[in-house]
Motif scaffolding. Structure first.
Motif, PDB file in Angstrom:
ATOM      1  N   SER A  33       1.332  -1.648   0.181  1.00 10.87           N
ATOM      2  CA  SER A  33       0.140   0.045   0.416  1.00 10.87           C
ATOM      3  C   SER A  33       1.048   1.121   0.072  1.00 10.87           C
ATOM      4  CB  SER A  33      -0.535  -0.483   1.514  1.00 10.87           C
ATOM      5  OG  SER A  33      -1.540  -1.259   0.967  1.00 10.87           O
ATOM      6  N   GLN A  48      -3.958   0.460  -2.786  1.00 10.97           N
ATOM      7  CA  GLN A  48      -3.399  -0.938  -2.158  1.00 10.97           C
ATOM      8  C   GLN A  48      -2.618  -2.210  -3.718  1.00 10.97           C
ATOM      9  OE1 GLN A  48      -5.775  -3.605  -1.233  1.00 10.97           O
ATOM     10  NE2 GLN A  48      -4.319  -4.777   0.451  1.00 10.97           N
ATOM     11  N   ARG A  55      -6.391  -2.821  -6.148  1.00  9.83           N
ATOM     12  CA  ARG A  55      -7.370  -3.754  -4.959  1.00  9.83           C
ATOM     13  C   ARG A  55      -8.145  -2.291  -4.217  1.00  9.83           C
ATOM     14  NH1 ARG A  55      -7.926  -8.636  -6.411  1.00  9.83           N
ATOM     15  NH2 ARG A  55      -6.771 -10.081  -6.667  1.00  9.83           N
ATOM     16  N   GLY A  56      -7.202  -1.271  -3.798  1.00 11.87           N
ATOM     17  CA  GLY A  56      -8.256  -0.203  -3.494  1.00 11.87           C
ATOM     18  C   GLY A  56      -6.913   1.160  -3.443  1.00 11.87           C
ATOM     19  N   ARG A  97      -3.776  -9.226   1.326  1.00 10.13           N
ATOM     20  CA  ARG A  97      -4.986  -8.231   1.339  1.00 10.13           C
ATOM     21  C   ARG A  97      -5.750  -8.016   2.164  1.00 10.13           C
ATOM     22  NH1 ARG A  97     -10.581  -8.828  -2.805  1.00 10.13           N
ATOM     23  NH2 ARG A  97     -10.855  -6.452  -2.180  1.00 10.13           N
TER      24      ARG A  97
ATOM     25  N   ALA B  96     -10.738  -6.071   4.333  1.00 11.04           N
ATOM     26  CA  ALA B  96     -10.742  -6.813   3.186  1.00 11.04           C
ATOM     27  C   ALA B  96     -11.039  -5.597   2.526  1.00 11.04           C
ATOM     28  CB  ALA B  96     -10.481  -8.238   2.595  1.00 11.04           C
ATOM     29  N   ALA B  98     -11.656  -3.096   2.346  1.00 15.51           N
ATOM     30  CA  ALA B  98     -12.034  -1.726   1.125  1.00 15.51           C
ATOM     31  C   ALA B  98     -10.584  -1.732   1.241  1.00 15.51           C
ATOM     32  CB  ALA B  98     -12.175  -0.557   2.645  1.00 15.51           C
ATOM     33  N   GLY B  99      -9.357  -2.747   0.702  1.00 15.17           N
ATOM     34  CA  GLY B  99      -8.423  -3.034   0.842  1.00 15.17           C
ATOM     35  C   GLY B  99      -7.665  -2.778   1.654  1.00 15.17           C
ATOM     36  N   ASN B 100      -7.943  -3.418   2.565  1.00 16.42           N
ATOM     37  CA  ASN B 100      -7.239  -2.635   4.345  1.00 16.42           C
ATOM     38  C   ASN B 100      -6.823  -1.297   4.038  1.00 16.42           C
ATOM     39  OD1 ASN B 100      -7.100  -5.312   5.627  1.00 16.42           O
ATOM     40  ND2 ASN B 100      -5.665  -5.843   4.095  1.00 16.42           N
ATOM     41  N   MET B 101      -7.878  -0.402   3.726  1.00 15.45           N
ATOM     42  CA  MET B 101      -7.343   1.128   3.726  1.00 15.45           C
ATOM     43  C   MET B 101      -7.065   1.514   5.341  1.00 15.45           C
ATOM     44  SD  MET B 101      -9.042   4.271   1.971  1.00 15.45           S
ATOM     45  CE  MET B 101     -10.590   4.373   3.580  1.00 15.45           C
TER      46      MET B 101
END
Lengths: 113, 114
Positions: A33, A48, A55-56, A97, B96, B98-101
């Motif tokens: 990330s 990310q 993925r984000g 993830r 997960a 939220a993409g582990n943001m």
């Protein structure tokens, strides 16, 4: 074991230029990330990547892009640099993830003049 | 609302005292709450983390207290030492999906006086 490594440590660019920042995750970690930390503020999520796919994505303009390589290292690219892009850019890695624990690298200090 | 609000912005504590930093959040989808410590010129380092199904977690001198109904959580540093002088960030994540943001608070600069 080595932690997350980032290069370069410091970088000075002028407005309008392009920059590429690099990150190597902890061995065995598949997720990377990117965060931007403006001086005096908390880090803000940019991207990310997991298994080479995005993925984000945070609330950053399209001038920001990234990719992840087969060895799980990653690059963050910023085009058409603005003064406001001056910040510490942090890379964090995690096992997968769905793994919450993120380990941060020392960051790359970008100064845009 | 994704925001995590942290207070105070700065804190001065005498050696041996208790340092208390507070955070509040709005989004009830957050399910993971870590605290990070950051020294100048370094990246944030994970200190301790908690999930909403637990009201307190202790690791050494560091304790997280979590109040789910109030949507607040805090970090307590017992027997504060000069080496604890750093900037502390609370954060929250939706996992997960939220993409582990991680959504970070604004940070608290702690100074422990000898």
């Amino acid at each position: 074991d080595a932690g997350v490594t980032q290069s370069p440590t410091h970088l000075i660019k002028t407005r309008g230029q392009h920059v590429t920042l690099r990150c190597s995750p902890i061995s065995g970690h598949k997720s990377v990330s990117w965060y931007q930390q403006v001086l005096g503020q908390g880090p803000q999520f940019i991207f990310q990547y997991y298994e080479k796919e995005e993925r984000g994505r945070g609330n950053f303009p399209d001038r920001f892009s990234a990719r992840q390589f087969p060895n799980y290292s990653s690059e963050l690219n910023v085009n058409a640099l603005l003064l406001g892009d001056s910040a510490l850019y942090l890379c964090a890695s995690s096992l997968a993830r769905a793994t919450d624990t993120q380990y941060f690298g020392p960051g790359t200090r970008l100064t845009v003049l | 609302q994704q925001q995590v609000k942290q207070s105070p912005q700065s804190l001065i504590v005498q050696k041996g005292g208790i340092s208390i930093i507070n955070c509040a959040y709005e989004n009830t989808a957050f399910d993971y709450f870590p605290w990070y410590q950051q020294f100048p010129g370094k990246g944030p380092a994970l200190l301790i983390a908690i999930r909403p199904d637990v009201s307190e977690k202790k690791e050494g001198r560091f304790t997280i207290s979590f109040n789910k109904s109030a949507k607040q959580f805090s970090l307590h540093i017992m027997d504060s030492q000069p080496g604890d002088s750093a900037t502390y960030f609370c954060a929250a994540s939706m996992g997960a999906n939220a993409g582990n943001m991680l959504t970070f608070g604004g940070g608290t600069r702690l100074m422990v006086k000898p």
